[in-house]
Design an enzyme around this catalytic site. Structure first.
Site, PDB file in Angstrom:
ATOM      1  N   CYS A   1       0.814  -1.218   0.000  1.00 46.41           N
ATOM      2  CA  CYS A   1       0.000   0.000   0.000  1.00 46.41           C
ATOM      3  C   CYS A   1       0.848   1.270   0.000  1.00 46.41           C
ATOM      4  O   CYS A   1       2.035   1.252   0.315  1.00 46.41           O
ATOM      5  CB  CYS A   1      -0.949  -0.006   1.199  1.00 46.41           C
ATOM      6  SG  CYS A   1      -0.100   0.212   2.751  1.00 46.41           S
TER       7      CYS A   1
ATOM      8  N   CYS B   1       0.759   3.788   2.042  1.00 42.15           N
ATOM      9  CA  CYS B   1       1.270   4.256   3.337  1.00 42.15           C
ATOM     10  C   CYS B   1       2.521   3.487   3.746  1.00 42.15           C
ATOM     11  O   CYS B   1       3.333   3.996   4.511  1.00 42.15           O
ATOM     12  CB  CYS B   1       0.199   4.228   4.417  1.00 42.15           C
ATOM     13  SG  CYS B   1      -0.476   2.636   4.828  1.00 42.15           S
TER      14      CYS B   1
END
Length: 145
Positions: free
Chosen positions: A52, A54
């Site tokens: 992802c 993040c």
């Protein structure tokens, strides 16, 4: 291996290399996780890596920068990759049953015991510098114990 799995493995290569290049050892199997957790003395910094955004823009850079700033370097740097090395990740999470599964996440383990955990909820949406400082402070506190 089907085409999807091959494609995904190829996509994550640079994401794996980012931590490997910073000195992390990838634990790819449940057995490797068990071997590490049963034999590692001292402090282990464990990153549950993820594909992802993040993880890419926050967690991995924060971990790498925190390691550059702290005096109390962990003896062991290890990582498992959620969604890719599923058995290894599940086994690692077994050692942190007191916290909900989360990826990316960062664990500090001292002599086999979870000393600090930074879940995705404390990564996603936070500035990288804040995550870096949070981890650096945790590493210093664990080293002082």
């Amino acid at each position: 291996m089907n085409a999807y799995d091959e494609y995904m493995k190829g996509i994550v290569v640079p994401m794996r290399q980012e931590l490997a290049g910073a000195g992390f050892t990838e634990l790819l199997t449940a057995e490797e996780v068990n071997d590490h957790m049963s034999s590692a003395k001292g402090t282990s910094l464990i990153v549950i890596n993820s594909i992802c955004g993040c993880a890419a823009g926050l967690a991995r850079p924060a971990v790498i920068e925190a390691l550059q700033t702290v005096e109390a370097k962990p003896e062991h740097l290890v990582t498992v990759f959620a969604g890719q090395d599923k058995e290894a990740t599940a086994q690692m999470r077994h050692y942190f049953e007191e916290v909900a599964p989360s990826s990316p996440s960062i664990a500090v383990v001292k002599d086999g015991e979870l000393a600090h955990f930074i879940p995705r909820e404390q990564i996603e949406g936070y500035p990288m510098e804040q995550i870096r400082d949070h981890l650096a402070q945790a590493l210093e506190q664990v080293a002082a114990q």
